[in-house]
Design a protein around this motif. Sequence first.
Motif, PDB file in Angstrom:
ATOM      1  N   SER A 170      36.200  38.267  35.061  1.00  0.00           N
ATOM      2  CA  SER A 170      35.722  37.152  35.936  1.00  0.00           C
ATOM      3  C   SER A 170      36.969  36.539  36.707  1.00  0.00           C
ATOM      4  O   SER A 170      37.828  36.290  36.037  1.00  0.00           O
ATOM      5  N   THR A 171      36.771  36.422  37.891  1.00  0.00           N
ATOM      6  CA  THR A 171      37.567  35.717  38.788  1.00  0.00           C
ATOM      7  C   THR A 171      37.965  34.269  38.215  1.00  0.00           C
ATOM      8  O   THR A 171      39.001  33.767  38.300  1.00  0.00           O
ATOM      9  N   VAL A 231      39.734  34.032  35.010  1.00  0.00           N
ATOM     10  CA  VAL A 231      41.524  34.159  35.289  1.00  0.00           C
ATOM     11  C   VAL A 231      42.071  33.132  35.706  1.00  0.00           C
ATOM     12  O   VAL A 231      43.034  32.320  35.397  1.00  0.00           O
ATOM     13  N   LEU A 232      41.320  32.380  36.663  1.00  0.00           N
ATOM     14  CA  LEU A 232      41.822  31.186  37.378  1.00  0.00           C
ATOM     15  C   LEU A 232      41.893  29.967  36.372  1.00  0.00           C
ATOM     16  O   LEU A 232      42.834  29.090  36.322  1.00  0.00           O
ATOM     17  N   LEU A 233      40.816  29.889  35.427  1.00  0.00           N
ATOM     18  CA  LEU A 233      40.704  28.876  34.394  1.00  0.00           C
ATOM     19  C   LEU A 233      42.173  29.035  33.444  1.00  0.00           C
ATOM     20  O   LEU A 233      42.633  27.917  33.239  1.00  0.00           O
ATOM     21  N   MET A 250      41.195  28.635  47.652  1.00  0.00           N
ATOM     22  CA  MET A 250      42.376  29.559  48.242  1.00  0.00           C
ATOM     23  C   MET A 250      42.609  30.717  47.211  1.00  0.00           C
ATOM     24  O   MET A 250      42.630  31.990  47.435  1.00  0.00           O
ATOM     25  N   ASN A 251      42.655  30.062  45.817  1.00  0.00           N
ATOM     26  CA  ASN A 251      42.961  31.373  44.834  1.00  0.00           C
ATOM     27  C   ASN A 251      41.683  32.265  44.705  1.00  0.00           C
ATOM     28  O   ASN A 251      41.761  33.384  44.428  1.00  0.00           O
ATOM     29  N   ILE A 252      40.374  31.651  44.769  1.00  0.00           N
ATOM     30  CA  ILE A 252      39.261  32.582  44.469  1.00  0.00           C
ATOM     31  C   ILE A 252      39.032  33.621  45.984  1.00  0.00           C
ATOM     32  O   ILE A 252      38.977  34.685  45.533  1.00  0.00           O
TER      33      ILE A 252
END
Length: 171
Positions: free
Chosen positions: A56-57, A60-62, A114-116
Amino acid sequence: DRRETSTSSTCWSQLCCAGGGLLGIRACILGSVVVQNTAYALVRRYSRGALRETYSTSSVLLVMEVAKMALSAFQIVTSDAPSDVPSGSALSKYAYLITHSLTMLVPAVVYLAMNILGFVSLKYIDAATFAILAQMKVFTTAIFSVVLLQRKLHLRKWRALLTLTLGVVLI
């Protein structure tokens, strides 16, 4: 152990300062940022492309943001550097930062988007193209600040933007 740490930090400072003090440190920081940004794009592309990893994107961001937050929280408590944060307990420092950081909510949401979008774009373009386009953020930000915010940029900054753009185009 202590001797090893002392030796490695001495070697690191000699490496960074080898270019002549502040210029050497700046070059070292620039090199570190280039390596970090390049590795980040390549690892994301490789994990989704060659390894065919499914994750899950948002997870990863979390994890990335929690790691940065933990490092920042540690730095706030342990740093002796001058700061706008009043001295006191760790909780009082955190409370001060939370109450005085609400103005950063909009840029934080834009950064998250932006990261997503970075993860989404790496599905469709190769890592090299992604890295080149990511470096254009500085140029587009400068252009929008001039057009939308009516800010004036000095000739030196325009030259720096031109050099950045030429560097990105030539790569």
